[in-house]
Write a protein that holds these residues in place. Sequence first.
Motif, mmCIF file in Angstrom:
data_model
loop_
_atom_site.group_PDB
_atom_site.id
_atom_site.type_symbol
_atom_site.label_atom_id
_atom_site.label_comp_id
_atom_site.label_asym_id
_atom_site.label_seq_id
_atom_site.Cartn_x
_atom_site.Cartn_y
_atom_site.Cartn_z
ATOM 1 N N ALA A 1 0.807 -1.326 0.058
ATOM 2 C CA ALA A 1 -0.172 0.036 -0.052
ATOM 3 C C ALA A 1 0.888 1.290 0.085
ATOM 4 C CB ALA A 1 -0.970 0.055 1.179
ATOM 5 N N GLU A 2 2.052 1.020 0.752
ATOM 6 C CA GLU A 2 2.909 2.298 0.695
ATOM 7 C C GLU A 2 3.360 2.809 -0.774
ATOM 8 O OE1 GLU A 2 6.099 2.950 3.482
ATOM 9 O OE2 GLU A 2 4.588 2.196 4.989
ATOM 10 N N TYR B 1 -8.534 -1.921 1.876
ATOM 11 C CA TYR B 1 -7.329 -1.561 2.447
ATOM 12 C C TYR B 1 -6.765 -0.048 1.950
ATOM 13 C CZ TYR B 1 -3.197 -0.941 5.251
ATOM 14 O OH TYR B 1 -2.404 -0.302 6.083
ATOM 15 N N LEU B 2 -6.625 0.062 0.919
ATOM 16 C CA LEU B 2 -6.411 1.311 0.167
ATOM 17 C C LEU B 2 -6.979 2.341 0.586
ATOM 18 C CD1 LEU B 2 -4.671 0.521 -3.251
ATOM 19 C CD2 LEU B 2 -3.438 1.422 -1.327
ATOM 20 N N CYS B 3 -8.559 2.137 0.452
ATOM 21 C CA CYS B 3 -9.718 3.238 0.561
ATOM 22 C C CYS B 3 -9.530 3.393 2.053
ATOM 23 C CB CYS B 3 -10.937 2.523 0.013
ATOM 24 S SG CYS B 3 -10.866 2.274 -1.633
ATOM 25 N N LYS C 1 11.141 -5.317 -9.512
ATOM 26 C CA LYS C 1 11.606 -4.905 -8.333
ATOM 27 C C LYS C 1 11.344 -5.727 -7.172
ATOM 28 C CE LYS C 1 11.905 -0.625 -7.870
ATOM 29 N NZ LYS C 1 12.855 -0.056 -7.472
ATOM 30 N N ASN C 2 11.972 -5.453 -5.896
ATOM 31 C CA ASN C 2 11.695 -6.324 -4.856
ATOM 32 C C ASN C 2 10.836 -5.558 -3.808
ATOM 33 O OD1 ASN C 2 12.109 -7.966 -2.798
ATOM 34 N ND2 ASN C 2 14.485 -7.682 -2.751
ATOM 35 N N THR C 3 10.065 -6.035 -3.270
ATOM 36 C CA THR C 3 9.056 -5.366 -2.138
ATOM 37 C C THR C 3 9.965 -5.312 -0.921
ATOM 38 O OG1 THR C 3 7.798 -7.627 -2.193
ATOM 39 C CG2 THR C 3 6.395 -5.587 -2.837
#
Length: 446
Positions: A21-22, A129-131, A273-275
């Motif tokens: 989410a970040e 969750y984003l909302c 990319k790597n989270t």
Amino acid sequence: MLVLKFGGTSLGSAERIKNVAEIVNAHDNCVVVCSAMAGVTNALEQVNKLWEQDDHSGALDILGRIQYRFDVLCQELFYEQDIITANCREVKEMFAAVRELLQDPFSGYATGNVLSLGEWVTSRIINNYLCYTGKVSTYVNALELIRLNEQDEPDPFDLARRIKETGSFNEPGIYITQGYICMDSQGRVSNLKRGGSDYTATLLGAALHASLIEIWTDIDGLHNNDPRYVEDTMPIRELSFAEAAELAYFGAKILHPSCVWPAREQNIPIQLKNTMDPDARGTHIQSRQISGGIKAIAAKDNITVLRITSGRMFNAYGFLHKLFQVFDEFKIPVDVVTTSEVSVSVTIEDTTALAGLVLQLQSLGRVSVETNRSIVCVVGNIQEHLAEVIQAVKPFSVDMVSLGASSNNITLVVPHGQKVEVLQALHNLVNNNNVNRQESWIQLQA
Ligand code: ASP
Ligand code: MG
């Protein structure tokens, strides 16, 4: 517009989803393609298997356990009880719909719906969750957009048309959708095969003319060898579309085998990319071939070699045509091909119809079958390093060698039992290559 795809491990827990989410929150205009939470698709495959074996209570038991995992996820993601309850209710409804379909004697087909549950539920929770964090996001149903054609392949023109017709993604914003899932040509819920969320991401990226497709996983890019078997592998910084496609097809697990072509056709770069380490550079995949010796090695198991020997091959035109017609009839893809004056060798992965296939091929010549082989694919500037590659694999019993037409790859077929040693021998070659390159660079600088 950016496309961001997150794999199952990046969405494997509440903590991980908060990280995602970040990452998403840093953007204002992107499509987020979600895989299923880690392990869920495996478990759903198990549900289908048990159901087919008439172990209905076993299947429903696993389904219940998956649902419970999502309930726990909701409890860990949200703080307020009413929001937790609302999310768990949504989860419950999605599971109930699939259970009902499974138990409906007239539905006749629930396999695809069962497999789709992972992406459905995960993407819904992420959207919620984003909302919840204050980001306005729009939930998009991938089933309305991606439909397979008669050959079970996604069709980019059809996708572009559906995007236009449904008006999806019209406005700039954050869109959350499901990877992997799609409709088949008869309108049933289907999928793009295991690991298919990458494919969804590149198909959408191409259809939307995205500026970049980011594929987020739990490793910093595509490594120069298989980290499960070889120590000290390194992420590759730059790959061309062609090189990445070869590696994905021949075993690099980080990318779906077919996902590169849509991006390649529209010339849209892919960034791996790597989270776990968002600042790591990862791997950049784009159209230019950047020279740099031998770049990477990947391997694929469960390969079968078929050798068809006929005394009358080369002078008798039409032989190869007849040969491949047999594979066409059985709808079996051929991966690697080599020919000689008297024989043709091919590799296949799918052996479900092997007996029938061999019988048919016998009308063209003598057929031998070698099972339990592995394909090892070496990618990079092969032309310059061909002799070294051959030298490195000299101690092994190589069954087939094929140099790709674009000379950016060479594929070797070896007995499965020798695969790890072959990977290691080629890894040593890559390392020496890099040391040499670095040394000549240092000399140049001096
Ligand atoms: N959930 C699917 C799988 O595990 C698709 C994906 O993750 O890309 O294969
Ligand atoms: Mg994957």
